[in-house]
Design a protein around this motif. Structure first.
Motif, PDB file in Angstrom:
ATOM      1  N   GLY A 129       0.956  -1.127   0.015  1.00  0.00           N
ATOM      2  CA  GLY A 129       0.039   0.097  -0.033  1.00  0.00           C
ATOM      3  C   GLY A 129       0.748   1.237  -0.040  1.00  0.00           C
ATOM      4  O   GLY A 129       1.966   1.347  -0.621  1.00  0.00           O
ATOM      5  N   ASP A 130       0.449   2.336   0.827  1.00  0.00           N
ATOM      6  CA  ASP A 130       1.267   3.629   0.965  1.00  0.00           C
ATOM      7  C   ASP A 130       2.570   3.375   1.885  1.00  0.00           C
ATOM      8  O   ASP A 130       2.970   4.529   2.210  1.00  0.00           O
ATOM      9  CB  ASP A 130       0.253   4.485   1.282  1.00  0.00           C
ATOM     10  CG  ASP A 130      -0.818   4.976   0.320  1.00  0.00           C
ATOM     11  OD1 ASP A 130      -0.772   4.609  -0.953  1.00  0.00           O
ATOM     12  OD2 ASP A 130      -1.844   5.429   0.694  1.00  0.00           O
ATOM     13  N   ILE A 131       2.602   2.211   2.434  1.00  0.00           N
ATOM     14  CA  ILE A 131       3.622   2.083   3.771  1.00  0.00           C
ATOM     15  C   ILE A 131       4.846   1.418   3.292  1.00  0.00           C
ATOM     16  O   ILE A 131       4.538   0.219   2.607  1.00  0.00           O
ATOM     17  CB  ILE A 131       2.782   1.583   4.814  1.00  0.00           C
ATOM     18  CG1 ILE A 131       1.602   2.643   5.381  1.00  0.00           C
ATOM     19  CG2 ILE A 131       3.739   1.443   5.925  1.00  0.00           C
ATOM     20  CD1 ILE A 131       0.955   2.162   6.479  1.00  0.00           C
ATOM     21  N   LEU A 132       5.967   1.608   3.927  1.00  0.00           N
ATOM     22  CA  LEU A 132       6.831   0.712   3.880  1.00  0.00           C
ATOM     23  C   LEU A 132       7.242   0.157   5.326  1.00  0.00           C
ATOM     24  O   LEU A 132       7.029   0.587   6.317  1.00  0.00           O
ATOM     25  CB  LEU A 132       8.262   1.460   3.679  1.00  0.00           C
ATOM     26  CG  LEU A 132       8.255   2.071   2.139  1.00  0.00           C
ATOM     27  CD1 LEU A 132       9.773   2.963   1.968  1.00  0.00           C
ATOM     28  CD2 LEU A 132       8.460   1.076   1.170  1.00  0.00           C
ATOM     29  N   TRP A 133       6.907  -1.302   5.227  1.00  0.00           N
ATOM     30  CA  TRP A 133       6.757  -1.907   6.460  1.00  0.00           C
ATOM     31  C   TRP A 133       8.191  -2.531   6.665  1.00  0.00           C
ATOM     32  O   TRP A 133       8.800  -3.125   5.887  1.00  0.00           O
ATOM     33  CB  TRP A 133       5.601  -3.129   6.283  1.00  0.00           C
ATOM     34  CG  TRP A 133       4.373  -2.626   5.957  1.00  0.00           C
ATOM     35  CD1 TRP A 133       3.922  -2.332   4.657  1.00  0.00           C
ATOM     36  CD2 TRP A 133       3.317  -2.442   6.847  1.00  0.00           C
ATOM     37  NE1 TRP A 133       2.571  -1.659   4.571  1.00  0.00           N
ATOM     38  CE2 TRP A 133       2.187  -1.902   5.960  1.00  0.00           C
ATOM     39  CE3 TRP A 133       2.967  -2.694   8.303  1.00  0.00           C
ATOM     40  CZ2 TRP A 133       0.923  -1.545   6.710  1.00  0.00           C
ATOM     41  CZ3 TRP A 133       1.771  -2.430   8.738  1.00  0.00           C
ATOM     42  CH2 TRP A 133       0.807  -1.827   7.946  1.00  0.00           C
ATOM     43  N   THR A 134       8.364  -2.995   8.056  1.00  0.00           N
ATOM     44  CA  THR A 134       9.817  -3.821   8.416  1.00  0.00           C
ATOM     45  C   THR A 134       9.255  -4.693   9.468  1.00  0.00           C
ATOM     46  O   THR A 134       8.367  -4.618  10.133  1.00  0.00           O
ATOM     47  CB  THR A 134      10.700  -2.698   8.882  1.00  0.00           C
ATOM     48  OG1 THR A 134      11.844  -3.469   9.158  1.00  0.00           O
ATOM     49  CG2 THR A 134      10.558  -2.025  10.322  1.00  0.00           C
ATOM     50  N   TYR A 135      10.112  -5.629   9.307  1.00  0.00           N
ATOM     51  CA  TYR A 135      10.013  -6.775  10.532  1.00  0.00           C
ATOM     52  C   TYR A 135      11.400  -6.852  11.080  1.00  0.00           C
ATOM     53  O   TYR A 135      12.434  -7.016  10.599  1.00  0.00           O
ATOM     54  CB  TYR A 135       9.640  -8.153   9.896  1.00  0.00           C
ATOM     55  CG  TYR A 135       9.935  -9.359  10.650  1.00  0.00           C
ATOM     56  CD1 TYR A 135       8.802  -9.568  11.596  1.00  0.00           C
ATOM     57  CD2 TYR A 135      11.043 -10.234  10.624  1.00  0.00           C
ATOM     58  CE1 TYR A 135       8.925 -10.602  12.809  1.00  0.00           C
ATOM     59  CE2 TYR A 135      11.061 -11.196  11.561  1.00  0.00           C
ATOM     60  CZ  TYR A 135      10.143 -11.499  12.535  1.00  0.00           C
ATOM     61  OH  TYR A 135      10.309 -12.630  13.362  1.00  0.00           O
ATOM     62  N   MET A 136      11.324  -6.483  12.434  1.00  0.00           N
ATOM     63  CA  MET A 136      12.603  -6.391  13.406  1.00  0.00           C
ATOM     64  C   MET A 136      12.815  -7.778  14.217  1.00  0.00           C
ATOM     65  O   MET A 136      13.763  -7.499  14.987  1.00  0.00           O
ATOM     66  CB  MET A 136      12.441  -5.152  13.881  1.00  0.00           C
ATOM     67  CG  MET A 136      12.443  -3.793  13.070  1.00  0.00           C
ATOM     68  SD  MET A 136      12.049  -2.391  14.297  1.00  0.00           S
ATOM     69  CE  MET A 136      13.490  -2.104  15.098  1.00  0.00           C
ATOM     70  N   GLY A 137      12.089  -8.734  13.796  1.00  0.00           N
ATOM     71  CA  GLY A 137      12.541  -9.787  14.834  1.00  0.00           C
ATOM     72  C   GLY A 137      13.371 -10.729  14.239  1.00  0.00           C
ATOM     73  O   GLY A 137      13.971 -10.620  13.066  1.00  0.00           O
ATOM     74  N   ASP A 138      13.239 -12.256  14.778  1.00  0.00           N
ATOM     75  CA  ASP A 138      14.108 -13.355  14.048  1.00  0.00           C
ATOM     76  C   ASP A 138      13.762 -13.584  12.709  1.00  0.00           C
ATOM     77  O   ASP A 138      12.594 -13.780  12.517  1.00  0.00           O
ATOM     78  CB  ASP A 138      13.585 -14.340  15.304  1.00  0.00           C
ATOM     79  CG  ASP A 138      14.593 -15.787  14.771  1.00  0.00           C
ATOM     80  OD1 ASP A 138      15.315 -15.877  13.677  1.00  0.00           O
ATOM     81  OD2 ASP A 138      14.606 -16.798  15.528  1.00  0.00           O
ATOM     82  N   PRO A 139      14.593 -13.548  11.707  1.00  0.00           N
ATOM     83  CA  PRO A 139      14.443 -13.821  10.387  1.00  0.00           C
ATOM     84  C   PRO A 139      13.794 -15.177  10.220  1.00  0.00           C
ATOM     85  O   PRO A 139      13.088 -14.977   9.332  1.00  0.00           O
ATOM     86  CB  PRO A 139      15.823 -13.824   9.730  1.00  0.00           C
ATOM     87  CG  PRO A 139      16.653 -12.870  10.931  1.00  0.00           C
ATOM     88  CD  PRO A 139      16.091 -13.244  12.211  1.00  0.00           C
ATOM     89  N   ALA A 140      13.953 -16.037  11.221  1.00  0.00           N
ATOM     90  CA  ALA A 140      13.555 -17.430  10.919  1.00  0.00           C
ATOM     91  C   ALA A 140      12.120 -17.540  11.165  1.00  0.00           C
ATOM     92  O   ALA A 140      11.457 -18.437  10.742  1.00  0.00           O
ATOM     93  CB  ALA A 140      14.348 -18.414  11.916  1.00  0.00           C
ATOM     94  N   LYS A 141      11.515 -16.469  12.055  1.00  0.00           N
ATOM     95  CA  LYS A 141      10.173 -16.393  12.505  1.00  0.00           C
ATOM     96  C   LYS A 141       9.353 -15.427  11.563  1.00  0.00           C
ATOM     97  O   LYS A 141       8.110 -14.936  11.877  1.00  0.00           O
ATOM     98  CB  LYS A 141       9.872 -16.127  13.693  1.00  0.00           C
ATOM     99  CG  LYS A 141      10.555 -17.509  14.569  1.00  0.00           C
ATOM    100  CD  LYS A 141      10.326 -17.053  16.236  1.00  0.00           C
ATOM    101  CE  LYS A 141      11.096 -18.185  16.934  1.00  0.00           C
ATOM    102  NZ  LYS A 141      10.540 -17.938  18.214  1.00  0.00           N
TER     103      LYS A 141
END
Length: 428
Positions: A129-141
Motif C-alpha cells: 500500500g502507501d507504507i514501507l513495512w519492516t520486520y525487526m524480529g528473528d528472520p527465521a520467524k
C-alpha cells in the motif's frame, strides 16, 4: 489503577524488553512510501523501538533499512551518498548495500576480503500500500506480509498519512479504542468535519452520552462494542476492532470512508501515528482526498517538509478559547486528530497509571492491557506466538449498525466485521 511494574512492562519497547520483543514479532510501519519516492533518493532517518536506523532506496529500486552508523568510526549514514546500488559513508567512503553488507572499503587493497566481514544490522523493508513495512524480529520467524484491507484496495480508494506524537505509544493507542470521548471531545467535528458530518449515527452519538460497553475477544485482539439508544426497541452499536499490537479502526459514519490508525513506538516517549482512510467499494472523491490532505478527519496538517503537526505542544495546539466558548470545538483545539493528540500528550510522555481511576466505559482499555500483558509474558516465558501475527487476523472491519435490543452485537455482525473485497462497509 495499574501497578507500576505492569505500566513499565506495557510502555517500554526497546531491545530486550518484553513489549519490545512483542512488537518485533510483527510487520510494523517504518515510513511512508512517499519518503523514498525514487531510486537513489536521499536516505531517511528512522527510529523505531528505540533503534536508530537509516532507510534508503538503491539504484535498482530495492529498499533497505540498516543501522544508522557506519561500522568504521560511527559516522551517521544520513549524510551518505546514495549511489551505485549502495549507501556510501562520506567520511571514508565505506559503502553498504540494502542488506547492511559492506561492499567497498576504498582504503583496502583490491584483493582484500576485509569488507566481507563487515555487516551492519539490517531489517527487511517492503512496500505494501502507501507504507514501507519492516520486520525487526528473528528472520527465521518472519511472518507473511500484512493483509490489512486499507493497504490492499486500489490506490484510488485509499489515503495514508502520519504524524509525530510526543507521548508513549500506549496512551495514544488507548484513545483509539475509547469510544465514549467522541460525544464530548469531537462533538464539534461531528457537525462540521467534512469526513464525519451528515451521518445518522452522529445523532445517536450526541443524544446518548452514557454508552454501554461490551468487549469481545477476537483471534487477533478485541472487538469493542459501544451501545447507545436509538429508535424505540433498538440500539446503535459502534464496533471498533483492535488487532495486536496497535492497529485499530474507527467505526464508519454514513458513506464516508473508513478511518483507522497504527501506533508505532519511536522510543518510550514518542510514537508515530499512521492514519488511513479508505473506501472498500469506490474511489475516494476529489473532495474527500483533499480534505484528508488538508488535515480533516483523523489526519493532521503538518509543517511542510516534516511530519510534525502545525498545531503542537510548543504552540499550545493553537487553542482558540473563543471557538470553545462558541461551541465550535469542545476543547478549543481544532481538528479531530489534534484534539486527541493534545490531550494524550498532556498526560506527559508516559502517563502514571497508578493514579488513574477507571470506570465501566474503560472496559476496552482494561481488556486490551490484559491481553497485551498476557501475550508479552507468554512470548517471553514460553515462546508463544502472539495474536495478530497470523494475516487472517488482519481481515477485519469496523462497523456501525442499528440492531434490535435483544440481539447480540457480535452474533449479528459477524459478516459486518469481516473484510470482504468490494463489499461496502456496514454503516449508519
Amino acid at each position: 489503577m495499574l501497578r507500576q511494574d505492569i505500566n513499565e512492562l506495557l510502555t517500554q519497547t526497546g531491545p530486550g524488553t518484553p513489549m519490545g520483543d512483542l512488537f518485533r514479532q510483527y510487520w510494523i510501519p517504518a515510513l511512508l512510501a512517499e519518503e523514498l519516492p525514487e531510486n537513489d533518493s536521499p536516505p531517511v532517518r528512522v527510529k523505531l523501538l528505540s533503534e536508530r536506523l537509516i532507510a534508503f532506496r538503491d539504484s535498482d529500486g530495492r529498499y533497505g533499512l540498516i543501522d544508522e552508523f557506519c561500522a568504521h568510526r560511527g559516522a551517521s549514514l544520513w549524510f551518505g551518498r546514495n549511489e551505485g546500488s549502495g549507501l556510501r559513508c562520506p567520511y571514508h567512503g565505506w559503502k553498504y548495500d540494502v542488506t547492511g553488507q559492506c561492499v567497498e572499503v576504498p582504503s583496502e587493497a583490491d584483493n582484500s576480503s576485509f569488507c566481507e566481514n563487515v555487516k551492519l544490522r539490517a531489517y527487511p523493508l517492503v512496500k505494501v500500500g502507501d507504507i514501507l513495512w519492516t520486520y525487526m524480529g528473528d528472520p527465521a520467524k518472519r511472518p507473511d506480509l500484512p493483509e490489512y484491507e486499507f493497504a490492499h484496495v486500489p490506490q484510488e480508494q485509499t489515503y495514508t498519512s502520519k504524524r509525530w506524537q510526543q507521548c508513549n505509544w500506549l496512551q495514544a493507542f488507548e484513545g483509539g479504542i475509547d469510544s465514549s470521548h467522541v460525544t464530548f471531545l469531537h462533538s464539534g467535528g461531528l457537525k462540521s468535519d467534512p469526513l464525519f458530518k451528515g451521518a445518522k449515527g452522529n445523532e445517536y452519538n450526541m443524544k446518548d452520552t452514557k454508552p454501554f460497553f461490551e468487549v469481545a475477544d477476537s483471534e487477533g485482539g478485541l472487538f469493542v462494542g459501544a451501545r447507545r439508544n436509538a429508535e424505540e426497541g433498538t440500539y446503535y452499536w459502534r464496533i471498533t476492532p483492535w488487532v495486536m499490537p496497535a492497529f485499530t479502526m474507527v467505526p464508519p459514519r454514513g458513506d464516508h470512508p473508513v478511518h483507522g490508525h497504527f501506533w508505532v513506538p519511536i522510543d518510550d516517549e514518542n510514537c508515530w501515528t499512521y492514519s488511513f482512510d479508505y473506501h472498500p467499494a469506490r474511489p475516494l472523491t476529489a473532495a474527500e482526498r483533499q480534505a484528508m490532505i488538508d488535515g480533516h478527519g483523523v489526519h493532521s496538517k503538518n509543517i511542510p517538509g516534516t511530519y510534525r503537526p502545525v498545531a503542537n505542544m510548543d504552540n499550545d495546539y493553537l487553542i482558540d478559547r473563543e471557538a470553545q466558548k462558541r461551541g465550535e470545538t469542545y476543547s478549543g483545539v481544532a481538528g479531530i486528530a489534534m484534539q486527541d493528540a493534545s490531550l494524550q500528550e498532556s498526560m506527559g510522555p508516559i502517563v502514571d497509571r497508578t493514579k488513574e481511576r477507571l470506570v465501566p466505559a474503560d472496559s476496552g482499555i482494561i481488556k486490551a492491557r490484559q491481553k497485551l500483558r498476557k501475550a508479552a509474558i507468554a512470548l517471553r516465558d514460553e515462546g508463544v506466538t502472539p495474536p495478530g501475527v497470523d494475516t487472517a487476523h488482519h481481515r477485519v472491519r469496523s462497523a456501525a449498525v442499528v440492531l434490535p435490543q435483544a440481539e447480540s452485537f457480535l452474533d449479528s455482525c459477524r459478516d459486518a466485521v469481516k473484510a470482504t473485497p468490494g463489499v461496502p462497509h456496514s454503516s449508519v
